[in-house]
Design an enzyme around this catalytic site. Structure first.
Site, PDB file in Angstrom:
ATOM      1  N   GLU A   1      -3.858 -10.077  -0.149  1.00 39.09           N
ATOM      2  CA  GLU A   1      -2.661  -9.409  -0.668  1.00 39.09           C
ATOM      3  C   GLU A   1      -1.640 -10.441  -1.110  1.00 39.09           C
ATOM      4  O   GLU A   1      -1.539 -11.516  -0.509  1.00 39.09           O
ATOM      5  CB  GLU A   1      -2.054  -8.520   0.424  1.00 39.09           C
ATOM      6  CG  GLU A   1      -2.946  -7.353   0.798  1.00 39.09           C
ATOM      7  CD  GLU A   1      -2.557  -6.702   2.128  1.00 39.09           C
ATOM      8  OE1 GLU A   1      -2.359  -5.495   2.152  1.00 39.09           O
ATOM      9  OE2 GLU A   1      -2.458  -7.418   3.138  1.00 39.09           O
TER      10      GLU A   1
ATOM     11  N   CYS B   1       7.455 -10.025   5.227  1.00 35.59           N
ATOM     12  CA  CYS B   1       6.917 -11.064   6.114  1.00 35.59           C
ATOM     13  C   CYS B   1       6.252 -10.440   7.334  1.00 35.59           C
ATOM     14  O   CYS B   1       6.842  -9.604   8.015  1.00 35.59           O
ATOM     15  CB  CYS B   1       8.034 -11.955   6.640  1.00 35.59           C
ATOM     16  SG  CYS B   1       8.872 -12.874   5.379  1.00 35.59           S
TER      17      CYS B   1
HETATM   18  N1  SAH Z   1       1.415 -18.787   8.773  1.00 39.20           N
HETATM   19  C1  SAH Z   1       2.554 -19.349   8.159  1.00 39.20           C
HETATM   20  C2  SAH Z   1       2.957 -18.689   6.857  1.00 39.20           C
HETATM   21  C3  SAH Z   1       2.923 -17.186   6.748  1.00 39.20           C
HETATM   22  S1  SAH Z   1       4.068 -16.223   7.605  1.00 39.20           S
HETATM   23  C4  SAH Z   1       3.711 -19.366   9.119  1.00 39.20           C
HETATM   24  O1  SAH Z   1       3.652 -18.708  10.135  1.00 39.20           O
HETATM   25  O2  SAH Z   1       4.675 -20.085   8.830  1.00 39.20           O
HETATM   26  C5  SAH Z   1       5.631 -16.338   6.745  1.00 39.20           C
HETATM   27  C6  SAH Z   1       6.829 -16.164   7.668  1.00 39.20           C
HETATM   28  O3  SAH Z   1       6.972 -14.803   8.116  1.00 39.20           O
HETATM   29  C7  SAH Z   1       6.720 -17.003   8.923  1.00 39.20           C
HETATM   30  O4  SAH Z   1       7.921 -17.667   9.184  1.00 39.20           O
HETATM   31  C8  SAH Z   1       6.425 -15.958   9.958  1.00 39.20           C
HETATM   32  O5  SAH Z   1       6.718 -16.389  11.246  1.00 39.20           O
HETATM   33  C9  SAH Z   1       7.261 -14.800   9.504  1.00 39.20           C
HETATM   34  N2  SAH Z   1       6.924 -13.524  10.128  1.00 39.20           N
HETATM   35  C10 SAH Z   1       5.738 -13.126  10.634  1.00 39.20           C
HETATM   36  N3  SAH Z   1       5.839 -11.861  11.132  1.00 39.20           N
HETATM   37  C11 SAH Z   1       7.106 -11.465  10.908  1.00 39.20           C
HETATM   38  C12 SAH Z   1       7.819 -10.248  11.171  1.00 39.20           C
HETATM   39  N4  SAH Z   1       7.250  -9.206  11.767  1.00 39.20           N
HETATM   40  N5  SAH Z   1       9.114 -10.193  10.787  1.00 39.20           N
HETATM   41  C13 SAH Z   1       9.710 -11.238  10.181  1.00 39.20           C
HETATM   42  N6  SAH Z   1       9.092 -12.396   9.903  1.00 39.20           N
HETATM   43  C14 SAH Z   1       7.801 -12.518  10.257  1.00 39.20           C
END
Ligand code: SAH
Ligand code: SF4
Length: 343
Positions: free
Chosen positions: A96, A334
Site C-alpha cells: 500500500e 501512520c
Molecule cells: N518502520 C519505520 C517506518 C514506518 S512507520 C519506523 O518505524 O520508523 C512511520 C511512522 O509512523 C513511525 O514513526 C511509526 O512509529 C509511526 N506510527 C506507527 N504506528 C502509529 C500509530 N498508530 N499512530 C501514529 N504513528 C504511528
C-alpha cells in the site's frame, strides 16, 4: 512449487531488460525509449500501449517481460484529499502507498516490506510479523502507480509506509538510486524513517548524504521505549551517539518521531526527559498524534496534553512540530497500513 514470473521491466535496476535488448539485436535507443515510457508516462501499464514501438517488438517484449510487477487494485480517496493505493503483488500479497496533497507539493508515502518484524505495540503494520521484503522493482512500480497527475516534479517521497526500510537495505538502496536517476526526484525531497537500525543509518549516511533521516523514538528512556517497541533494533544509549555521528558526517538534521500516547509517554516527566536526552543536539522533533488501529490498546493524547508537551519543548528552544494526520478515514495514516491478505 513456486510459480515462475517473467522478469518485470524495473526488476534489478532494469538490467535484465537492457541485456535483453542487446541480445535480441534491438537498437539501443529502443531501450531508452522504453525507459521514457516507464518514467514519464505512468498511465501506461502494458507493452501494447507503446505507440512508437513496432507491433512485433511489443509482442516479443510481452513474451519475455511483465510490464509491471504489481497491479493497482484500488485507489481510495479520503475527504482530506489523500489517497490510499492498494496494489496486488504477483504472489498474492499486497502493498500500500499513500499520496497526500500538501501546500505546493505532493507527498507520497511508500512501503518497503510486506508486514514488519519489529512489531511496535501501537502499529498495525507489524501486527502479523514480516511476510517478505519488497524488491527494488516492486518499490519502483509502487511509486509509479502512486504519482500524482503532475508527475514526479514537486514530489516529496517519504519511506514511512509498512516495514522497516533498513532491514531491506540492499533493495532500498537500488530503489533510492532509481528515484534520483530515473524518476528525477531530488535527494533533499526524500526522507527515510527507521526505528533505529544503526548499521542502516551508517550506510545511508555514506550512500545518500543529501537525503533526510527520520528516527522513531517514541520514548525518552530505555525502559519505556522497550515497552512500546519490544524488538527495537538498538538501545537509546547507542542510537543517539550513532545519530550524532550521522549529523557530523552529513550535516542533515535528524527528525525524531514521537507518537503521543495518552498516559504513556505524554506527561511533563517525559517532556523533561526528552529535553534532557536531546539537549545540545541540533535536531527536529515531530510529534505524531496517535492514529487509531483496529484492536489498539492505546489512545491518542488529549489535545491539551499535546499542547502542553509542545509548549514545554518550545520554551526550551527545541525544534518541535506536530504532524498533520492524513488518510485516517481510509486506513492510510501512520501505523494503519495492513491489508488483511497479508495476515
Ligand atoms: N518502520 C519505520 C517506518 C514506518 S512507520 C519506523 O518505524 O520508523 C512511520 C511512522 O509512523 C513511525 O514513526 C511509526 O512509529 C509511526 N506510527 C506507527 N504506528 C502509529 C500509530 N498508530 N499512530 C501514529 N504513528 C504511528
Ligand atoms: Fe514496523 Fe515501523 Fe510499524 Fe514499528 S512502527 S511495527 S518498525 S512499520
Amino acid at each position: 512449487m513456486e510459480e515462475a514470473f517473467l522478469p518485470s521491466v524495473s526488476e534489478e535496476l532494469f538490467k535484465p531488460l537492457e541485456v535483453w535488448f542487446a541480445e535480441a539485436g534491438e537498437k539501443p535507443y529502443r531501450f531508452r525509449q522504453l525507459l521514457d515510457w516507464y518514467f514519464k508516462r505512468p498511465e501506461v501499464a502494458n507493452f501494447q500501449e507503446l505507440a512508437n514501438f513496432p507491433k512485433a517488438l511489443r509482442e516479443k517484449l510481452e513474451q519475455n517481460f511483465a510490464f509491471l510487477s504489481l497491479s493497482l487494485e484500488e485507489a481510495k480517496l479520503a475527504p482530506d484529499g489523500s489517497k490510499k493505493q492498494t496494489m496486488l503483488l504477483r504472489d498474492g500479497l499486497v502493498t500500500e502507498t499513500v499520496t497526500m496533497p500538501m501546500e505546493g507539493h505532493t507527498t507520497v508515502c511508500l512501503s518497503t516490506q510486506v508486514g514488519c518484524p519489529v512489531g511496535c505495540r501501537f502499529c498495525f503494520s507489524g501486527r502479523h510479523g514480516l511476510k517478505r521484503n519488497l524488491t527494488a522493482g516492486e518499490m519502483c512500480d509502487s511509486l509509479r502507480c502512486s504519482l500524482p497527475a503532475s508527475g514526479a516534479e514537486s514530489l516529496n517521497l517519504v519511506i514511512m509506509g509498512m516495514g522497516e526500510p533498513f532491514y531491506n537495505y540492499e533493495a532500498l538502496k537500488k530503489f533510492l538510486f532509481i528515484c534520483k536517476e530515473g524518476f528525477g526526484i531530488g535527494s533533499r525531497r526524500v526522507t527515510v524513517s527507521t526505528v533505529g537500525v544503526i548499521a542502516g543509518i551508517e550506510r545511508f549516511a555514506a550512500d545518500f548524504p543529501q537525503m533526510n533521516l527520520a528516527v522513531s523514538l517514541h520514548a525518552p528512556i530505555e525502559e519505556l521505549r522497550k515497552k512500546l517497541i519490544p524488538r527495537a533494533p538498538s538501545e537509546i544509549r547507542e542510537l543517539i551517539p550513532a545519530l550524532k555521528k550521522y549529523f557530523a558526517a552529513t550535516k542533515r538534521l535528524v527528525t525524531f518521531e514521537y507518537a503521543m500516547i495518552k498516559g504513556v509517554n505524554d506527561s511533563a516527566k517525559e517532556a523533561k526527559e526528552l529535553c534532557a536526552l536531546l539537549s545540545g543536539f541540533d535536531c527536529k522533533i515531530n510529534l505524531i498524534p496517535l492514529n487509531d488501529v483496529p484492536g489498539g490498546e492505546f489512545q491518542p493524547s488529549a489535545k491539551e496534553t499535546l499542547e502542553r508537551f509542545v509548549n514545554y519543548l518550545k520554551e526550551r528552544d527545541m525544534n518541535v512540530t506536530v504532524r498533520k494526520s492524513l488518510g485516517g478515514t481510509v486506513g492510510g495514516a501512520c501505523g494503519q497500513l495492513a491489508d488483511k491478505r497479508n495476515n
